[in-house]
Each structure stands twice: as structure tokens, then as C-alpha cells.
Motif scaffolding. Structure first.
Motif, mmCIF file in Angstrom:
data_model
loop_
_atom_site.group_PDB
_atom_site.id
_atom_site.type_symbol
_atom_site.label_atom_id
_atom_site.label_comp_id
_atom_site.label_asym_id
_atom_site.label_seq_id
_atom_site.Cartn_x
_atom_site.Cartn_y
_atom_site.Cartn_z
ATOM 1 N N LEU A 140 0.830 -1.199 0.000
ATOM 2 C CA LEU A 140 0.000 0.000 0.000
ATOM 3 C C LEU A 140 0.866 1.251 0.000
ATOM 4 O O LEU A 140 0.625 2.197 -0.767
ATOM 5 C CB LEU A 140 -0.936 -0.001 1.205
ATOM 6 C CG LEU A 140 -1.885 1.195 1.338
ATOM 7 C CD1 LEU A 140 -2.802 1.278 0.132
ATOM 8 C CD2 LEU A 140 -2.707 1.085 2.629
ATOM 9 N N ALA A 141 1.902 1.235 0.848
ATOM 10 C CA ALA A 141 2.789 2.394 0.897
ATOM 11 C C ALA A 141 3.546 2.554 -0.413
ATOM 12 O O ALA A 141 3.813 3.681 -0.859
ATOM 13 C CB ALA A 141 3.773 2.245 2.057
ATOM 14 N N SER A 142 3.886 1.415 -1.071
ATOM 15 C CA SER A 142 4.603 1.486 -2.339
ATOM 16 C C SER A 142 3.753 2.134 -3.418
ATOM 17 O O SER A 142 4.282 2.770 -4.344
ATOM 18 C CB SER A 142 5.003 0.073 -2.782
ATOM 19 O OG SER A 142 5.848 -0.525 -1.831
ATOM 20 N N VAL A 143 2.436 1.973 -3.314
ATOM 21 C CA VAL A 143 1.532 2.606 -4.276
ATOM 22 C C VAL A 143 1.230 4.043 -3.868
ATOM 23 O O VAL A 143 1.144 4.950 -4.719
ATOM 24 C CB VAL A 143 0.227 1.785 -4.392
ATOM 25 C CG1 VAL A 143 -0.782 2.496 -5.281
ATOM 26 C CG2 VAL A 143 0.526 0.396 -4.942
ATOM 27 N N VAL A 144 1.079 4.245 -2.546
ATOM 28 C CA VAL A 144 0.743 5.589 -2.058
ATOM 29 C C VAL A 144 1.850 6.587 -2.387
ATOM 30 O O VAL A 144 1.582 7.745 -2.716
ATOM 31 C CB VAL A 144 0.480 5.542 -0.538
ATOM 32 C CG1 VAL A 144 0.466 6.961 0.049
ATOM 33 C CG2 VAL A 144 -0.841 4.848 -0.262
ATOM 34 N N GLY A 145 3.128 6.122 -2.330
ATOM 35 C CA GLY A 145 4.234 7.030 -2.618
ATOM 36 C C GLY A 145 4.134 7.653 -4.012
ATOM 37 O O GLY A 145 4.085 8.892 -4.144
ATOM 38 N N PRO A 146 4.095 6.824 -5.083
ATOM 39 C CA PRO A 146 3.966 7.413 -6.421
ATOM 40 C C PRO A 146 2.673 8.207 -6.617
ATOM 41 O O PRO A 146 2.693 9.289 -7.232
ATOM 42 C CB PRO A 146 4.004 6.189 -7.343
ATOM 43 C CG PRO A 146 4.770 5.159 -6.569
ATOM 44 C CD PRO A 146 4.378 5.382 -5.152
ATOM 45 N N LEU A 147 1.548 7.675 -6.111
ATOM 46 C CA LEU A 147 0.287 8.407 -6.267
ATOM 47 C C LEU A 147 0.330 9.734 -5.526
ATOM 48 O O LEU A 147 -0.148 10.765 -6.032
ATOM 49 C CB LEU A 147 -0.877 7.552 -5.761
ATOM 50 C CG LEU A 147 -1.249 6.334 -6.613
ATOM 51 C CD1 LEU A 147 -2.404 5.574 -5.984
ATOM 52 C CD2 LEU A 147 -1.622 6.757 -8.029
ATOM 53 N N GLY A 148 0.908 9.692 -4.311
ATOM 54 C CA GLY A 148 1.034 10.945 -3.554
ATOM 55 C C GLY A 148 1.926 11.939 -4.266
ATOM 56 O O GLY A 148 1.677 13.159 -4.237
ATOM 57 N N GLY A 149 2.993 11.428 -4.919
ATOM 58 C CA GLY A 149 3.860 12.327 -5.685
ATOM 59 C C GLY A 149 3.111 13.004 -6.819
ATOM 60 O O GLY A 149 3.298 14.209 -7.074
ATOM 61 N N ILE A 150 2.240 12.233 -7.512
ATOM 62 C CA ILE A 150 1.463 12.819 -8.615
ATOM 63 C C ILE A 150 0.497 13.870 -8.082
ATOM 64 O O ILE A 150 0.351 14.969 -8.665
ATOM 65 C CB ILE A 150 0.709 11.711 -9.366
ATOM 66 C CG1 ILE A 150 1.701 10.743 -10.018
ATOM 67 C CG2 ILE A 150 -0.214 12.305 -10.423
ATOM 68 C CD1 ILE A 150 1.057 9.508 -10.599
ATOM 69 N N VAL A 151 -0.202 13.552 -6.972
ATOM 70 C CA VAL A 151 -1.147 14.511 -6.377
ATOM 71 C C VAL A 151 -0.409 15.771 -5.946
ATOM 72 O O VAL A 151 -0.890 16.903 -6.154
ATOM 73 C CB VAL A 151 -1.880 13.863 -5.189
ATOM 74 C CG1 VAL A 151 -2.708 14.904 -4.429
ATOM 75 C CG2 VAL A 151 -2.776 12.731 -5.673
ATOM 76 N N ALA A 152 0.778 15.577 -5.335
ATOM 77 C CA ALA A 152 1.547 16.743 -4.880
ATOM 78 C C ALA A 152 1.969 17.604 -6.059
ATOM 79 O O ALA A 152 1.962 18.853 -5.967
ATOM 80 C CB ALA A 152 2.771 16.278 -4.092
ATOM 81 N N LEU A 153 2.347 16.974 -7.185
ATOM 82 C CA LEU A 153 2.670 17.756 -8.384
ATOM 83 C C LEU A 153 1.471 18.596 -8.808
ATOM 84 O O LEU A 153 1.613 19.776 -9.187
ATOM 85 C CB LEU A 153 3.095 16.827 -9.515
ATOM 86 C CG LEU A 153 4.498 16.204 -9.421
ATOM 87 C CD1 LEU A 153 4.687 15.177 -10.542
ATOM 88 C CD2 LEU A 153 5.576 17.279 -9.496
ATOM 89 N N GLY A 154 0.288 17.977 -8.748
ATOM 90 C CA GLY A 154 -0.912 18.721 -9.119
ATOM 91 C C GLY A 154 -1.198 19.866 -8.176
ATOM 92 O O GLY A 154 -1.722 20.911 -8.594
ATOM 93 N N LEU A 155 -0.872 19.704 -6.886
ATOM 94 C CA LEU A 155 -1.091 20.790 -5.929
ATOM 95 C C LEU A 155 -0.117 21.941 -6.155
ATOM 96 O O LEU A 155 -0.463 23.102 -5.946
ATOM 97 C CB LEU A 155 -0.941 20.248 -4.496
ATOM 98 C CG LEU A 155 -2.026 19.263 -4.039
ATOM 99 C CD1 LEU A 155 -1.708 18.719 -2.653
ATOM 100 C CD2 LEU A 155 -3.399 19.949 -4.046
ATOM 101 N N VAL A 156 1.138 21.579 -6.559
ATOM 102 C CA VAL A 156 2.092 22.649 -6.884
ATOM 103 C C VAL A 156 1.595 23.424 -8.099
ATOM 104 O O VAL A 156 1.530 24.657 -8.096
ATOM 105 C CB VAL A 156 3.492 22.064 -7.138
ATOM 106 C CG1 VAL A 156 4.450 23.158 -7.627
ATOM 107 C CG2 VAL A 156 4.043 21.432 -5.859
ATOM 108 N N ASP A 157 1.219 22.670 -9.139
ATOM 109 C CA ASP A 157 0.597 23.263 -10.326
ATOM 110 C C ASP A 157 0.007 22.127 -11.160
ATOM 111 O O ASP A 157 0.690 21.126 -11.406
ATOM 112 C CB ASP A 157 1.611 24.035 -11.163
ATOM 113 C CG ASP A 157 0.924 24.875 -12.244
ATOM 114 O OD1 ASP A 157 0.541 24.296 -13.285
ATOM 115 O OD2 ASP A 157 0.774 26.082 -12.033
#
Length: 579
Positions: free
Chosen positions: A156-173
């Protein structure tokens, strides 16, 4: 009911939730608390890793602006670096203990089932392989499958890391997330191809391991024959023949991982460059800050965490392949027992319409047979006529495919375990010397018969004399007792004599005895053994002659039955004994 699909090459289930997957999920549920704890630890570590780029970016912006609050953000960054390290250390400890516990549970479960299934566990018709292959499943495959609970907890954490990175990119812009997602399908295809190829490699590799272990076990069991035949080199080549396949599959695993890594090395930097290029344009247009650019670069790395996902996928693929092999063993039916006790009786054995199929061949067909209580029946016939199968059915070491076997009027499956095993005793051509000591071997059974019963059984089997000459008598360890084939058979007979209360089944159990000893044992069967009903698989005419009645099997059917002297008049019957 869940269905599985089989790969075209016959390597096993390819998709869907099969017995192996259900076994892994059950193993994970058994340690649900630890799985949840490890999942929380890994998620907390991943959360800290996701917060760190944002904190670094904020600290950089404040430092560039010479803001007094920058110190607090630098301290937060230091904490976010230290916390994941501590959490990862705790996670590694918990993962190791969880894997050890899961492996132990799987091994105990399989061992209990193998013991309960008895001879069925290594029967050719079940597809579970030879004893050597079975040991490989119990040891190596159970260890691979035992990694699954920890793998599932960290997946779960292995999936959350990449997904969280994508969401964070979207929050930056949002454009940063769009730039990454444009190449994400290629990343998904890469992972899918790796999982498929790894599944096939793991299944083939584990099956070849089992084949090689089976060949080695056969060679160890037949060491004297190999030495006498002078075929050591040929046998060594036979044992090592699967090694070429193991090597090919091992190299194939490395090639699969190498191709995945090479594609990742090409694809991942391109995705990161695309994100950084878009971030540079946004910075030039003053839509994001320098700190945001730093954060975006870090989030792009997290979003392309292919290395972690490939490692997790590889471990789970091996665990699934191993679990399928364990599930094959668990699918072998174990003997179920009823609750009925035996009524008073003399040990009358009845077989009605009994048919037995082994390896697709009908070994016994429509056998009707009665052994009255207190009598002896010799079963004779050429090799392959079904004698040993009939002996196994008589005491429920196996069940017939059709028909009924009953003792004193009660079908054997309806008897309780203790009622059946206390009433029926077995002796075999090659007895296993279990129990630790010579005396323990004779006492080995569902209940301890006591020292007096052990020595009485040994006397009846003509074993007491040589046992007392051993260094420690009945307390001599079996490993320190050099026994001939005949002495080992006498210990097996003594064990059967000590435990059988109504029915005694001797499956060629006197073949290694000399004629005088066999006659002594025959007399003991009449006077010194509690079980008065005897079913004897006989290869000697003298053994058949001492029985009250003889059943002659031919091609799985009862060809004739009657006293030995009467059957002896028939040339075909005499030919069974080579006369």
C-alpha cells in the motif's frame, strides 16, 4: 466460486483469485494486527517522505527571502529526514518477525495436512510430486509464501508514494501533474509486463527445484542399489538434469529484471525531465517559486518510484507462485473420521463392491470379500494385481473409489479416529523406525501400550532376544541400532502386535524373515496377539498355507477363494508362487 485461468504452457493459474491467493490472504488475516501495524509504519514513513519536498521548498523560499521563520522550516526538514529512518528500522524489524511467523504457520499447517492426508500426499494422481518435491514445498516454497503478509502490508505504501507524488505535483501546479501523466501509461505497461514475465519464471523455477529435490530423495533412498549397479555417474547426471532448466530460468529472471530496469532507466528520466521542463516554464512565468521547483523535482522522483514497485511486485509474484504449490498440497483430501465406536465383535472385515483407481488405472474392481472374526486370510496374486491396495483399504490407509469397507458391521469412515486406529494394526515390508528408541518404535501409535505390552509384543515377533543384546536394550536409539532387514521387520511386526485389538494387516511384513522365524511368528499370531483377525499379503506359499483361507487376485478381481491346499491343485495358482 472464483475461477482461475491457466496459462497456455500449462504453468498454472495466470489470473483471478485461486486457492494460492486465498491461502496468502488467510495467512495475512492470521497476523492481521502485525500487518496493520506494519502498514501504519510504512504509510507514516511514506507520508513523511511526501511532506519533505514541500518543507524543503518552503524553507528554500524563506531562506532566499531572508525570513526569520526559515529556521523553523529547516528544523522541520531535519525531523522529516530523521523520522522515516526510525520508522523504516522499526518496519524492518516487524517485517522480519512477521515473515518468520507466517512461514512457521504455513509450515505447521502443511505438515498437519500432510500427516492427515497420509499416503495421499505423495500419490501420483494428486499432482503433488515425490517426497523430495513435497519437502521442497514445505521448506523453500513456504518461506517464499511467508513473505506475502509483509509484502501486502508494504504494498500500500509502495503505491501511495507514487500516487502521492502525482497529487503533490498537481497541488504545486496542475500542469506538472499533466506532464507526468502523459507518460504514465508507458510506466504501467512496463510494470504489467514485468509482473507477467516474473510470474512465469517463478513458477517454472520452483517446479524445477521440486523435481530436482525429488530425484535426489530417490537417489538417497536407493543408494545401495546405485552403488551395486555401478551407476553413480549416470545417477548424478539424472539428478542434475533439471539444473540446466534452473539455470535458464534464473538467467531469464535476470533478463526480465534487466529489461525492466533498462526501460525504467530510459522512461523515468524522460518523465522527470518533462516535469522539470514544465516547472522551468512555470518558474519563468512566475507561476511557481524556486522552492516549488525544488519540491516538483523531488515529487517527480517519488512519482516515478518504479524501483520500489518492481521490488514489491517481484516478491509478491514469487510468493503467489509458491502459494499455488502449497495450495496443491492442501487440496489433497485428508481422511475424515466419524464419531461411532466399534460395537462388541470379533473383528469381522467386509468389503462390498470395492473399486480402487490409481493413476487412472483400475487396480481393484468390484471386490466382494468377508474375513470372519478370528480367522486369517492370505491375499495372493502376481505383482500389480492389487494386493497392497486391498491391504491399505482394509484399515483405511486409503478409501475406495466405490464400495464399502466395514469392520464388525460399521463402515470405516463412520468410525472415530481412536476407535479405528486402536482396532487395526499394520506391519509393512519396510517399516519406518519411528519413536526415537527401539522401545519407542514398538510403542509408537495412537496410545502408549506400556512397557509390559511392548516386551510381550517383541517376544511374539521374535524380536526380544536381539533387542536385549543391544547396548541399551529397549532404550537404544534407533540411529545407534544396526539392524538387518529381518530385524527391522520384526520391530514392525512387534509394533503392530502391540496396538492391534481386532484386525491385523500384514503387507508382506514377513518377507525378510527366515523360515524358522516366520513359523514362530505364525504361531504367535494364533496365541500371543490380541487381534485374532488377520489379513496377510503373502508372497510365499508357506505363508498362504498357514492361513485359514486364501483369496487369489488376478487383474484386480477375485479369481478364486478357498483353502490353500485346494487352490494348489490349479497350475495357474502354483505359477503365482513360481512353482
Amino acid at each position: 466460486m472464483a475461477r482461475t485461468r491457466t496459462a497456455p504452457d500449462g504453468t498454472g493459474p495466470r489470473a483471478g483469485t485461486g486457492p494460492g491467493d486465498r491461502l496468502l490472504l488467510a495467512t495475512a488475516r492470521d497476523g492481521a494486527g502485525r500487518v496493520a501495524g506494519l502498514a501504519v509504519l510504512t504509510l507514516a514513513s511514506t507520508a513523511a517522505a511526501l511532506l519533505l519536498p514541500a518543507a524543503l521548498g518552503r524553507a528554500l523560499d524563506l531562506l532566499l527571502a531572508r525570513d526569520a521563520g526559515a529556521g523553523r522550516w529547516v528544523a522541520l526538514c531535519a525531523a522529516l529526514l530523521a523520522v522515516p529512518a526510525a520508522l523504516d528500522a522499526l518496519g524492518d524489524l516487524l517485517s522480519g518477525t512477521m515473515t518468520a511467523r507466517a512461514t512457521a504457520r504455513l509450515r505447521h499447517r502443511l505438515l498437519r495436512h500432510v500427516v492427515a492426508a497420509g499416503p495421499r500426499a505423495t500419490a501420483a494422481s494428486t499432482g503433488t510430486g515425490t517426497p523430495g518435491d513435497l519437502v521442497t514445498r514445505l521448506v523453500g516454497n513456504a518461506a517464499d509464501a511467508g513473505t506475502a503478509p509483509a509484502g501486502l502490508a508494504t504494498a500500500l505504501a509502495s503505491v501511495v508514494g507514487p500516487l502521492g507524488g502525482i497529487v503533490a505535483l498537481g497541488l504545486v501546479d496542475p500542469w506538472l501533474a499533466v506532464a507526468f501523466l502523459a507518460g504514465a501509461p508507458l510506466l504501467i505497461l512496463l510494470l504489467r509486463a514485468f509482473a507477467r514475465a516474473s510470474t512465469d519464471c517463478s513458477a517454472r523455477y520452483q517446479r524445477l527445484q521440486g523435481d530436482m529435490a525429488g530425484r535426489l530423495a530417490e537417489a538417497v533412498g536407493g543408494a545401495r542399489t546405485i552403488a551395486a549397479a555401478g551407476t553413480e555417474g549416470r545417477e548424478r547426471a539424472r539428478i542434475l538434469r533439471p539444473l540446466g532448466g534452473l539455470s535458464r530460468q534464473g538467467h531469464r529472471v535476470w533478463r526480465v529484471q534487466g529489461r525492466a530496469a533498462a526501460r525504467a532507466v530510459t522512461l523515468v528520466p524522460l518523465l522527470q525531465i518533462a516535469v522539470l521542463a514544465v516547472a522551468g516554464l512555470l518558474l519563468a512565468r512566475e507561476r511557481i517559486s524556486v522552492g516549488d521547483l525544488l519540491a516538483a523535482s523531488r515529487y517527480a522522483v517519488l512519482a516515478t518510484g518504479v524501483g520500489m514497485l518492481v521490488g514489491q511486485l517481484g516478491a509478491l509474484v514469487r510468493a503467489r507462485a509458491a502459494a499455488r504449490r502449497l495450495a496443491e498440497v492442501l487440496a489433497v483430501p485428508a481422511s475424515g473420521y466419524g464419531t461411532r465406536p466399534l460395537p462388541p465383535g470379533g473383528g469381522t472385515l467386509e468389503l462390498r463392491g470395492v473399486t480402487a483407481v490409481r493413476g487412472g488405472r483400475t487396480v481393484l474392481r468390484d471386490v466382494d470379500l468377508t474375513v470372519p472374526g478370528g480367522t486369517s486370510l492370505a491375499v495372493v496374486g502376481r505383482s500389480g494385481s492389487g494386493k497392497s491396495v486391498l491391504a491399505a483399504l482394509a484399515g483405511r490407509l486409503a478409501d475406495p473409489d466405490a464400495g464399502t469397507v466395514a469392520l464388525d458391521g460399521v463402515p470405516l469412515p463412520e468410525l472415530s479416529h481412536d476407535a479405528l486406529r486402536h482396532s487395526v494394526g499394520y506391519a509393512f515390508e519396510r517399516p519406518a523406525l519411528l519413536g526415537g528408541t527401539v522401545g519407542g518404535t514398538i510403542a509408537f501409535g495412537a496410545a502408549d501400550p506400556g512397557h509390559d505390552a511392548v516386551t510381550a509384543a517383541a517376544r511374539a515377533a521374535c524380536a526380544d532376544g536381539f533387542v536385549r543384546r543391544l547396548p541399551q536394550g529397549y532404550a537404544t536409539p534407533c540411529t545407534a541400532a544396526p539392524l538387518s532387514g529381518g530385524e527391522a521387520q520384526r520391530l514392525g511386526l512387534a509394533r503392530a502386535f502391540a496396538h492391534a485389538e481386532r484386525l491385523l494387516v500384514l503387507d508382506d511384513a514377513t518377507s525378510s524373515l527366515d523360515s524358522p522365524t516366520e513359523r514362530e511368528v505364525g504361531r504367535a499370531l494364533l496365541h500371543d496377539v490380541a487381534a485374532r483377525t488377520r489379513l496377510i499379503v503373502a508372497h510365499r506359499a508357506s505363508t498362504a498355507a498357514r492361513a485359514d483361507r486364501v483369496v487369489w487376485l488376478d487383474g484386480g478381481r477375485v479369481r478364486a477363494a478357498g483353502p490353500h491346499a485346494e487352490l494348489w491343485r490349479r497350475p495357474e495358482y502354483r505359477a503365482v508362487f513360481g512353482a
